[in-house]
Design an enzyme around this catalytic site. Structure first.
Site, mmCIF file in Angstrom:
data_model
loop_
_atom_site.group_PDB
_atom_site.id
_atom_site.type_symbol
_atom_site.label_atom_id
_atom_site.label_comp_id
_atom_site.label_asym_id
_atom_site.label_seq_id
_atom_site.Cartn_x
_atom_site.Cartn_y
_atom_site.Cartn_z
ATOM 1 C CD GLU A 149 -2.803 -1.187 2.428
ATOM 2 O OE1 GLU A 149 -3.891 -1.776 2.328
ATOM 3 O OE2 GLU A 149 -2.403 -0.634 3.463
ATOM 4 C CG ASP A 209 -6.344 -7.305 4.780
ATOM 5 O OD1 ASP A 209 -7.498 -7.405 5.223
ATOM 6 O OD2 ASP A 209 -5.834 -6.217 4.478
#
Length: 398
Positions: free
Chosen positions: A151, A167
């Site tokens: 990210e 995640d």
């Protein structure tokens, strides 16, 4: 919170940083003008044969549009989706073969760079936008594809890029950034043997933690789901942290928990005491500023629901600190939060074993094992206000 909201938790943190606030309250310095795109060099040190595919997906910060960027950094908005979801345009960029590098350009995005081994990922569009892969769902079309993502936020204040495990833990990689003075900072590398060691440790931990591991058709590990997704999918018991949470609740019914959420504001303190069904936090004047219901395991792992953390200067910072303390199991041993060091992290028998085993195997000890792992700066993130180059390194599966 939606699945996408949970998925983007570290990215939200990066945005907080980008706008001048961190989990410890530090302000980012003023910087020179940042170019409209920055080169990202992807180096494949994985040792794996077969093709690699790259995807640069996100929100264009200048307009708020969602879409994808091609290899040259040109933005393409997503077309309208449907219900049921319709296939998204093929945004795949050919990645480097083993031992080689590929350079693409990243625009001013709040986004992700996905990479997959062997086959392309499946992306679809609904009327609400892009459907992200959700491999905790056994019917997700990406369930048996080996992939991962980084990210990043690139804006006028600089570049923030992380290696996230909020995640899942999957294909190993590291990120880096070259500053204006030519220095390079990187994070995300595992120790030698760390990849196989992590999966072995998780499989050997009783209490359902082994069920977080997902394997491919050949039996090799594809990923380990983060514990919040494990609860969602039924792999991990919903009560896995209850014993620790109950002990914290009991302790602070007769003593006070002090939270100093901003490292550069030591005079800003909040004091928590359990009163009936809530933990009430007061300021130095004794006024109640916020209160929390007793969290469940999912709220702790996801840092949401009963531990919601709005982007404000009171409840959000307190919640982030609580979330870190619960996940790291330090709330019983230290009534003054957050902790300044990591020596006491994950020492209780009831803890976030996923985060424990991951941090123990990182070369620099830093990871994004849960959304607010940046409390105390234990996150795997690098940033620079004058970025010249970004890096994504696909590491060996060892």
């Amino acid at each position: 919170m939606s699945l996408q909201g949970k998925l983007l938790a570290p990215l939200v943190t990066a945005l907080l940083v980008a706008t001048g606030f961190t989990a410890t309250g530090a302000a980012t310095p003023a910087t020179a003008a940042v170019p409209s795109t920055v080169p990202l060099t992807v180096t494949n040190n994985s040792g794996r044969g077969g093709p690699v595919y790259l995807y640069n997906l996100g929100t264009l910060l200048s307009t708020g549009q969602q879409g994808w960027a091609d290899a040259g950094g040109t933005f393409h908005p997503w077309p309208a989706g449907g219900n049921p979801p319709t296939p998204a345009p093929d945004a795949a960029i050919p990645g480097p073969a083993s031992g080689q590098s590929t350079t693409i350009r990243i625009p001013k995005f709040s986004g992700r760079v996905y990479f997959s081994y062997g086959q392309k990922l499946v992306f679809k569009l609904t009327t609400g936008g892009l459907v992200q892969p959700a491999v905790q769902n056994p019917s997700d079309p990406n369930r048996n594809i080996l992939f991962n993502w980084s990210e990043y936020t690139l804006n006028d204040a600089g570049l923030w890029i992380n290696s996230t495990q909020v995640d899942m833990v999957s294909a190993p990689y590291a990120v880096g950034v070259k500053a204006g003075d030519g220095s390079v900072r990187s994070t995300g590398h595992l120790k030698p043997g760390g990849y196989s060691g992590f999966f072995g440790a998780l499989r050997g931990t009783p209490g359902g933690w082994a069920n977080l591991v997902q394997t491919g058709p050949d039996g090799s590990p594809l990923r380990a789901l983060a514990p919040g997704h494990g609860i969602e999918s039924g792999a991990l018991p919903r009560t896995v942290l209850d014993d620790y949470i109950n002990r914290v609740w009991q302790k602070y019914s007769t003593s006070t928990l002090s939270v100093t959420p901003f490292a550069d504001q030591p005079g800003t303190k909040y004091y928590g005491r359990v009163s009936g069904s809530t933990m009430d936090f007061t300021n130095s004047a004794g006024a109640v500023v916020t209160r929390f219901q007793k969290p469940d395991s999912d709220s702790v792992f996801g840092c949401y629901k009963l531990l919601d953390a709005p982007n404000d200067l009171v409840r959000g910072p307190i919640s982030r600190t609580l979330c870190a303390g619960y996940n790291r199991s330090t709330l019983l041993v230290n009534p003054n939060q957050p902790d300044t060091g990591s020596a006491a992290f994950y020492q209780d028998a009831v803890t976030n074993q996923y985060a424990r085993e991951l941090h123990a195997r990182m070369a620099d000890g830093k990871a994004y094992a849960f959304a607010f792992d940046d409390v105390g700066h234990h996150e795997s993130l690098v940033n620079d206000g004058n970025p010249q180059q970004a890096y994504l390194t696909l590491d060996p599966f060892s």
